[in-house]
Scaffold this motif. Structure first.
Motif, mmCIF file in Angstrom:
data_model
loop_
_atom_site.group_PDB
_atom_site.id
_atom_site.type_symbol
_atom_site.label_atom_id
_atom_site.label_comp_id
_atom_site.label_asym_id
_atom_site.label_seq_id
_atom_site.Cartn_x
_atom_site.Cartn_y
_atom_site.Cartn_z
ATOM 1 N N UNK A 1 -27.609 3.083 89.386
ATOM 2 C CA UNK A 1 -27.202 2.604 90.709
ATOM 3 C C UNK A 1 -28.331 2.119 91.594
ATOM 4 N N UNK A 2 -29.580 2.102 91.087
ATOM 5 C CA UNK A 2 -30.662 1.600 91.939
ATOM 6 C C UNK A 2 -30.441 0.116 92.193
ATOM 7 N N UNK A 3 -30.358 -0.238 93.470
ATOM 8 C CA UNK A 3 -30.054 -1.634 93.818
ATOM 9 C C UNK A 3 -30.719 -1.932 95.150
ATOM 10 N N UNK A 4 -31.860 -2.618 95.103
ATOM 11 C CA UNK A 4 -32.581 -2.867 96.346
ATOM 12 C C UNK A 4 -33.147 -4.275 96.290
ATOM 13 N N UNK A 5 -33.329 -4.858 97.479
ATOM 14 C CA UNK A 5 -33.959 -6.183 97.509
ATOM 15 C C UNK A 5 -35.470 -6.075 97.360
ATOM 16 N N UNK A 6 -35.961 -4.853 97.571
ATOM 17 C CA UNK A 6 -37.411 -4.652 97.450
ATOM 18 C C UNK A 6 -37.796 -4.560 95.976
ATOM 19 N N UNK A 7 -38.980 -5.046 95.647
ATOM 20 C CA UNK A 7 -39.425 -4.973 94.252
ATOM 21 C C UNK A 7 -39.800 -3.530 93.886
ATOM 22 N N UNK A 8 -39.357 -3.106 92.730
ATOM 23 C CA UNK A 8 -39.704 -1.764 92.242
ATOM 24 C C UNK A 8 -40.606 -1.931 91.013
ATOM 25 N N UNK A 9 -41.723 -1.192 91.011
ATOM 26 C CA UNK A 9 -42.686 -1.311 89.905
ATOM 27 C C UNK A 9 -42.836 0.043 89.213
ATOM 28 N N UNK A 10 -42.870 0.030 87.888
ATOM 29 C CA UNK A 10 -43.125 1.252 87.121
ATOM 30 C C UNK A 10 -44.312 1.003 86.199
ATOM 31 N N UNK A 11 -45.274 1.931 86.236
ATOM 32 C CA UNK A 11 -46.392 1.828 85.298
ATOM 33 C C UNK A 11 -46.351 3.035 84.361
ATOM 34 N N UNK A 12 -47.002 2.917 83.223
ATOM 35 C CA UNK A 12 -47.113 4.070 82.318
ATOM 36 C C UNK A 12 -48.478 4.042 81.643
ATOM 37 N N UNK A 13 -49.029 5.241 81.471
ATOM 38 C CA UNK A 13 -50.284 5.353 80.709
ATOM 39 C C UNK A 13 -50.016 5.109 79.232
ATOM 40 N N UNK A 14 -48.788 5.530 78.815
ATOM 41 C CA UNK A 14 -48.466 5.439 77.386
ATOM 42 C C UNK A 14 -46.978 5.167 77.217
ATOM 43 N N UNK A 15 -46.644 4.247 76.319
ATOM 44 C CA UNK A 15 -45.243 4.002 75.971
ATOM 45 C C UNK A 15 -45.054 4.425 74.515
ATOM 46 N N UNK A 16 -44.056 5.275 74.268
ATOM 47 C CA UNK A 16 -43.866 5.671 72.871
ATOM 48 C C UNK A 16 -42.903 4.739 72.124
ATOM 49 N N UNK A 17 -42.241 3.827 72.848
ATOM 50 C CA UNK A 17 -41.405 2.808 72.194
ATOM 51 C C UNK A 17 -41.536 1.478 72.932
ATOM 52 N N UNK A 18 -42.778 1.070 73.167
ATOM 53 C CA UNK A 18 -43.000 -0.183 73.891
ATOM 54 C C UNK A 18 -42.383 -1.362 73.144
ATOM 55 N N UNK A 19 -41.857 -2.304 73.918
ATOM 56 C CA UNK A 19 -41.133 -3.433 73.304
ATOM 57 C C UNK A 19 -41.870 -4.743 73.552
ATOM 58 N N UNK A 20 -41.910 -5.575 72.522
ATOM 59 C CA UNK A 20 -42.435 -6.924 72.672
ATOM 60 C C UNK A 20 -41.283 -7.918 72.630
ATOM 61 N N UNK A 21 -41.613 -9.190 72.651
ATOM 62 C CA UNK A 21 -40.566 -10.214 72.545
ATOM 63 C C UNK A 21 -40.041 -10.256 71.116
ATOM 64 N N UNK A 22 -38.864 -10.866 70.987
ATOM 65 C CA UNK A 22 -38.213 -11.067 69.676
ATOM 66 C C UNK A 22 -38.080 -9.772 68.886
#
Ligand code: BTN
Length: 244
Positions: A22-43
């Motif tokens: 339900x998060x819905x805001x006109x403001x930009x929301x940014x998330x950073x992570x030191x580590x992703x265990x399932x990081x996704x690339x294109x395709x």
């Protein structure tokens, strides 16, 4: 608002869950992570980096554009990354539509996903900053800022600068609802401009000369007397001698 995480599956997926909750805001929301265990690339590829060695973040915005025009914002993010690096005296180029390259090798990838139900888009950015080496299988095509410059990058300053530039560039997009005010700057950064490229179209590969982009961000490729427009979602483009 910026949320900083130590570990997450993927910052894009984290924001998708926030939207589904339900998060819905006109403001930009940014998330950073030191580590992703399932990081996704294109395709459908995966995006793997050691903890802390890359700047990985995603932004979620509700753009004042139709969802079909949102792919333009991927190019805008690439330009924002390029400008932020340039402010740190790190000169890079853009491989259309949104890879940042240095000395013919990829430094940064961007994965944009549109959430059609809410009109939000998520732009995920992975920048190879402080890796001391690249895995063997990537070493011909990928690099890091540390490998290229011998300098470590402060992730917080780089992120602040990227978000600043992204915001400024988005304002220019909203003035015209297209990339016309950014086209010249984007084309100056385009590594393949006026070079020969191979378009890996699933309906048939072809070569041509890259002439730049149109106002919506499609790549213009000259083939004989014809100018073909290449849409980013469908195909990838290579230089004829390799990745760039
Ligand atoms: C590419 O294939 O070039 C796109 C790579 C995008 C990687 C970033 S890292 C932060 C964000 N979260 C993800 O799972 N992917 C993107």
């Amino acid at each position: 608002m910026i949320i900083n995480l130590d570990e997450v599956d993927s910052t894009n997926e984290y924001l998708k869950r926030m939207s589904a909750d339900g998060y819905d805001s006109d403001e930009m929301l940014t998330v950073t992570a030191q580590y992703q265990n399932s990081g996704k690339g294109r395709r459908g590829r995966s995006w793997v980096t050691e903890p802390g060695s890359a700047l990985m973040f995603s932004v979620m915005i509700k753009p004042r554009l139709s969802l079909s025009d949102c792919s333009m914002l991927t190019l805008v993010m690439a330009l924002a990354v390029k400008k932020a690096l340039s402010d740190m005296d790190i000169e890079t180029g853009i491989k259309w539509p949104n890879d940042i390259v240095m000395n013919q090798k990829k430094l940064c990838g961007i994965l944009t996903e549109a959430l059609s139900e809410t009109g939000q888009i998520i732009i995920g950015v992975g920048i190879n900053t402080n890796q001391e080496y690249m895995p063997e299988e990537l070493s011909q095509t990928a690099t890091s800022i540390l490998l290229q410059t011998d300098d470590c990058v402060d992730h917080d300053s780089l992120l602040d600068s990227i978000l600043f530039h992204f915001d400024e560039l988005c304002k220019k997009v909203y003035e015209t609802n297209d990339l016309s005010l950014l086209k010249e700057e984007y084309e100056q950064a385009l590594v393949s401009k006026n070079g020969e490229v191979t378009v890996l179209d699933p309906e048939g590969e072809y070569n041509g000369i890259c002439k730049g982009i149109d106002n919506t961000g499609q790549l213009l490729v000259e083939c004989g007397n014809d100018i073909k427009k290449v849409y980013a979602g469908e195909v990838s483009v290579r230089g004829i001698y390799g990745y760039v």
